[in-house]
Design a protein around this motif. Structure first.
Motif, PDB file in Angstrom:
ATOM      1  N   ALA A 122      -9.245  -5.770   1.784  1.00 55.51           N
ATOM      2  CA  ALA A 122     -10.599  -5.788   2.350  1.00 55.51           C
ATOM      3  C   ALA A 122     -10.786  -4.592   3.289  1.00 55.51           C
ATOM      4  N   GLY A 123      -9.761  -4.281   4.079  1.00 55.27           N
ATOM      5  CA  GLY A 123      -9.834  -3.137   4.984  1.00 55.27           C
ATOM      6  C   GLY A 123      -9.910  -1.819   4.233  1.00 55.27           C
ATOM      7  N   ALA A 124      -9.147  -1.704   3.140  1.00 54.33           N
ATOM      8  CA  ALA A 124      -9.181  -0.484   2.336  1.00 54.33           C
ATOM      9  C   ALA A 124     -10.581  -0.249   1.779  1.00 54.33           C
ATOM     10  N   LEU A 125     -11.196  -1.305   1.242  1.00 50.83           N
ATOM     11  CA  LEU A 125     -12.541  -1.172   0.671  1.00 50.83           C
ATOM     12  C   LEU A 125     -13.583  -0.906   1.761  1.00 50.83           C
ATOM     13  N   ARG A 126     -13.411  -1.508   2.934  1.00 48.90           N
ATOM     14  CA  ARG A 126     -14.317  -1.241   4.055  1.00 48.90           C
ATOM     15  C   ARG A 126     -14.222   0.220   4.463  1.00 48.90           C
ATOM     16  N   VAL A 148       0.615   2.433   5.732  1.00 48.52           N
ATOM     17  CA  VAL A 148      -0.680   2.491   5.053  1.00 48.52           C
ATOM     18  C   VAL A 148      -0.517   1.985   3.619  1.00 48.52           C
ATOM     19  N   ARG A 149      -1.189   0.881   3.308  1.00 49.18           N
ATOM     20  CA  ARG A 149      -1.198   0.352   1.943  1.00 49.18           C
ATOM     21  C   ARG A 149      -2.355   0.988   1.182  1.00 49.18           C
ATOM     22  N   TYR A 150      -2.108   1.326  -0.083  1.00 49.58           N
ATOM     23  CA  TYR A 150      -3.118   1.993  -0.914  1.00 49.58           C
ATOM     24  C   TYR A 150      -3.348   1.247  -2.220  1.00 49.58           C
ATOM     25  N   TRP A 151      -4.574   1.388  -2.708  1.00 51.54           N
ATOM     26  CA  TRP A 151      -4.963   0.891  -4.027  1.00 51.54           C
ATOM     27  C   TRP A 151      -5.680   2.004  -4.772  1.00 51.54           C
ATOM     28  N   ALA A 152      -5.571   1.984  -6.099  1.00 55.09           N
ATOM     29  CA  ALA A 152      -6.458   2.794  -6.928  1.00 55.09           C
ATOM     30  C   ALA A 152      -7.782   2.040  -6.951  1.00 55.09           C
ATOM     31  N   ALA A 153      -8.889   2.758  -6.894  1.00 52.84           N
ATOM     32  CA  ALA A 153     -10.196   2.094  -6.905  1.00 52.84           C
ATOM     33  C   ALA A 153     -11.222   3.016  -7.546  1.00 52.84           C
ATOM     34  N   GLU A 154     -12.029   2.436  -8.413  1.00 52.65           N
ATOM     35  CA  GLU A 154     -13.092   3.189  -9.072  1.00 52.65           C
ATOM     36  C   GLU A 154     -14.381   3.095  -8.263  1.00 52.65           C
ATOM     37  N   ALA A 155     -14.991   4.254  -8.000  1.00 54.04           N
ATOM     38  CA  ALA A 155     -16.284   4.279  -7.314  1.00 54.04           C
ATOM     39  C   ALA A 155     -17.317   3.623  -8.218  1.00 54.04           C
ATOM     40  N   THR A 156     -18.094   2.698  -7.651  1.00 47.22           N
ATOM     41  CA  THR A 156     -19.066   1.958  -8.456  1.00 47.22           C
ATOM     42  C   THR A 156     -20.509   2.232  -8.047  1.00 47.22           C
ATOM     43  N   GLY A 157     -20.720   2.931  -6.962  1.00 48.71           N
ATOM     44  CA  GLY A 157     -22.079   3.238  -6.532  1.00 48.71           C
ATOM     45  C   GLY A 157     -22.071   3.773  -5.119  1.00 48.71           C
ATOM     46  N   GLY A 158     -23.200   4.296  -4.710  1.00 46.86           N
ATOM     47  CA  GLY A 158     -23.321   4.815  -3.354  1.00 46.86           C
ATOM     48  C   GLY A 158     -23.450   6.318  -3.325  1.00 46.86           C
ATOM     49  N   GLY A 159     -23.306   6.870  -2.148  1.00 48.26           N
ATOM     50  CA  GLY A 159     -23.405   8.308  -1.971  1.00 48.26           C
ATOM     51  C   GLY A 159     -22.983   8.709  -0.570  1.00 48.26           C
ATOM     52  N   PHE A 160     -22.474   9.887  -0.434  1.00 46.45           N
ATOM     53  CA  PHE A 160     -21.911  10.373   0.826  1.00 46.45           C
ATOM     54  C   PHE A 160     -22.981  10.888   1.776  1.00 46.45           C
ATOM     55  N   VAL A 161     -22.827  10.521   3.035  1.00 42.99           N
ATOM     56  CA  VAL A 161     -23.620  11.069   4.129  1.00 42.99           C
ATOM     57  C   VAL A 161     -22.626  11.491   5.207  1.00 42.99           C
ATOM     58  N   PRO A 162     -22.604  12.780   5.592  1.00 47.75           N
ATOM     59  CA  PRO A 162     -21.650  13.222   6.620  1.00 47.75           C
ATOM     60  C   PRO A 162     -21.815  12.420   7.910  1.00 47.75           C
ATOM     61  N   ASN A 163     -20.686  12.201   8.596  1.00 46.87           N
ATOM     62  CA  ASN A 163     -20.697  11.477   9.859  1.00 46.87           C
ATOM     63  C   ASN A 163     -19.662  12.083  10.795  1.00 46.87           C
ATOM     64  N   THR A 164     -19.483  11.509  11.964  1.00 52.49           N
ATOM     65  CA  THR A 164     -18.560  12.103  12.938  1.00 52.49           C
ATOM     66  C   THR A 164     -17.107  12.012  12.489  1.00 52.49           C
ATOM     67  N   GLU A 165     -16.761  10.993  11.703  1.00 45.37           N
ATOM     68  CA  GLU A 165     -15.381  10.839  11.263  1.00 45.37           C
ATOM     69  C   GLU A 165     -15.060  11.684  10.037  1.00 45.37           C
TER      70      GLU A 165
END
Length: 150
Positions: free
Chosen positions: A63-67, A97-114
């Protein structure tokens, strides 16, 4: 006498590793259908990495990885294979750090401070762009988990 209160689960004094999670985020290119890997640029560290971040207290790692993927990239993702757990020192403290492979399913990037930049790259180019060598093996592992060659 008052009873001593226990230290929180990941306090610096207890030596427990900092818990984090992330994804090797991928998609099929909208141009040619080829596999692309998402990398994010963090200006605080001036590095290129996979989207990842610290887990909140009591948060499930997946859940944290997807967040973190949503927070850093603006993309939602469908997780698949769990990949390696990376262990290293960060600021003199153990980090896991635990990792998963994940396919992007929607959305779009907006630059932020991080995260100020995001790139979708071929696996070969992504390996070369990643700042930390330990992150490069995750690309290979993700490709192998899908039975794909580079």
């Amino acid at each position: 006498m008052s009873p001593a209160s226990p230290a929180p689960p990941s306090s610096p004094a207890d030596g427990a590793p900092v818990r984090a999670a992330g994804c090797v985020l991928w998609r099929r290119s909208p141009v040619d259908g080829e596999l692309e890997i998402c990398l994010v640029h963090r200006p605080k560290y001036d590095d290129w990495s996979h989207p990842k971040g610290k887990l909140k207290r009591g948060e499930d790692a997946l859940a944290g990885a997807l967040r973190e993927v949503v927070e850093e990239t603006g993309y939602t993702a469908r997780p698949d294979a769990e990949l390696a757990t990376l262990r290293y020192l960060a600021a003199g403290r153990p980090k896991e750090v635990r990792y998963w492979a994940a396919e992007a399913t929607g959305g779009g990037f907006v630059p932020n401070t991080e995260v100020d930049r995001l790139l979708w790259l071929s696996p070969v180019t992504a390996r070369h762009r990643l700042t930390q060598p330990r992150d490069r093996e995750l690309v290979t592992e993700m490709l192998l988990s899908y039975g794909r060659s580079h």
